[in-house]
Design a protein around this motif. Sequence first.
Motif, mmCIF file in Angstrom:
data_model
loop_
_atom_site.group_PDB
_atom_site.id
_atom_site.type_symbol
_atom_site.label_atom_id
_atom_site.label_comp_id
_atom_site.label_asym_id
_atom_site.label_seq_id
_atom_site.Cartn_x
_atom_site.Cartn_y
_atom_site.Cartn_z
ATOM 1 N N SER A 1 0.817 -1.229 0.000
ATOM 2 C CA SER A 1 0.000 0.000 0.000
ATOM 3 C C SER A 1 0.841 1.266 0.000
ATOM 4 O O SER A 1 0.360 2.341 0.373
ATOM 5 C CB SER A 1 -0.972 0.019 1.195
ATOM 6 N N SER B 1 -3.307 6.146 -2.529
ATOM 7 C CA SER B 1 -4.608 6.748 -2.278
ATOM 8 C C SER B 1 -5.157 7.277 -3.589
ATOM 9 O O SER B 1 -4.418 7.472 -4.566
ATOM 10 C CB SER B 1 -4.487 7.885 -1.246
ATOM 11 N N SER C 1 -4.766 6.007 -8.866
ATOM 12 C CA SER C 1 -4.090 5.448 -7.704
ATOM 13 C C SER C 1 -2.887 4.602 -8.080
ATOM 14 O O SER C 1 -2.140 4.184 -7.221
ATOM 15 C CB SER C 1 -5.073 4.571 -6.906
#
Length: 578
Positions: A448, A471, A496
């Motif tokens: 992530s 994000s 993203s």
Amino acid sequence: MAATLCTISVILLALPSVYRGTVDVFTPTAGFCSEEYSRRDICFDAPADASLHRGWPVNLNSPGAGFPYTPTLYDMDGNGTCEIFLTGGHTFGLSGDGSFLTGWPTEEMAYMGYATNDQMPGPSCADINNDGITEVMWSERDWYAGSAHMWTFNGKRQDGSNLPGFPQTAPGESSNALDSPFVLGDSDGDGFLEAVTAHTLGNTGDYYRISALDHNGDYIFTTDLDPAENIQCIYFGDADGNGNEEFFAVTVLSGHFRLHLLDSSGGEQAGYPVNLFSLGAGYLMFGPPVAADLDNNGDLEIILGYGINSTSYAAAVNHDGTAVTGFPITVATGSQLFYLGLGDITDDEQPELLAFDNQLSAGYRAWAIDIATGTPLPGWPFILSDWPEGFPTVVDVNNDGCQDICFVTSGGFVHGLSNDGTELNGFPKTMNSGSISGAAAGDIDGDSLYELVAATWDGWVYAWDTDGVVSENNCDWPMRGIDSRNTGIFRGAEQSGVQEADPQVSLCISSNPVTGSALFTVSGTACSTSVEIFDITGKRVAETTSCWTPGTDAHNGVYFARLTGYTGTPPVKFILVR
């Protein structure tokens, strides 16, 4: 019997962040005196750059220098991590750990036919035929050398096998599409993506032809513009704000920028082409124009870079040829303009104009300009010692809440600049030779966090870890073509770098296999609940809101259901058994 010593000969090539060597290892076997020989590439980690991702850099074994290897990042298998695709003659597919994907690289021409010192497009990635499997498409050049062969139009499945009808040469005669990507979009509303690119007629540099191919590799159209017209770029988006996306082209003819809006059969839409802007005695910037909805009114504006008398400008024009208020903006005097870009680097929900130029008789510069005032942000320009190559990548790599500007240079550096015009901590990154690839941002390992990927023009691919959290609002411009379909449309902070899909909308089927009626449910916020049904050949056989009862003419076998208007939402594959 005395032991025979193993001999290890090492030749070290010093790289900025690793030491890489070729090691000849002689291993004694059971006979102890016989020697089995193996040659290995090994990597000695050095502490020069702790952010270098594990398993990188990767050597593509390039046959020389001058290849773009522009990276496209895309999550091809839906597991939350991006794969990396690059073209430089062969086309390569890499996993986040630096290993080659099964079936990749493709076995084509090792050379592109000629070297380049300009950034070229990367491959395009999407599920073009709604089978739930990613396809990879790219355009190059028709070229032969003995048994080796390159094709203008190329398409592969994610396992490296050819798509139906691919590869193939350009229509008419061997031609060139190196400067234009395959742009992917659904202009006819059939639920399948078309692949559209600009190309030449013959081995020239005159891009005045536009060809479209469907998901079966069949030609939809080839449209010829004026042979004196030069296509700057192909785009896919809603240029005129009528609610329908189309393929369109920005061109230059006799000193005039022109806009062509194409219908699904390749013809001009009513009222087009439109003259956008007159260059007069001016000259073009290196890169193509930028398409964006600057005023948020639903249609697109075109930002055009040019120079007159050693002064660089950025003009912005509406799709009807009228000027956008506040433009043109003067970028710099004593300047040769390279590339323009956009990105909200001040976190005010308004993009800044980004530019690279050559300060004539001096060095190179990166600019961030306030569009509202037409003036540089405080601390800009940033002075560079090497040529900045390609579009700026805009992404928050240090997790401070503001996006940063990342780019490669001909000297082999990857710079990261903050919105105050200073170099970020840990930058510039260093590669072992020059680069024209540009940088791409995405999550390649599933943590992530963004990684940055760039390549040298002699085939070394690098990946660096960053602190930037993935994000939807902190990666305005993740790669050269802005998205993995190479649409070229700036959409603000919607990218993203992971997957082009709407995570809030999904389509489900109540039971599979289907023995009677197929019942569908839509979860999330959807503007349309229309479901289209396609058979295994791609033919649309029905459209419904929630229930499909197959007629007697519906054969048993595989079908696909797709939510109308949500091309990023994966189709549902089901089997009809009666």
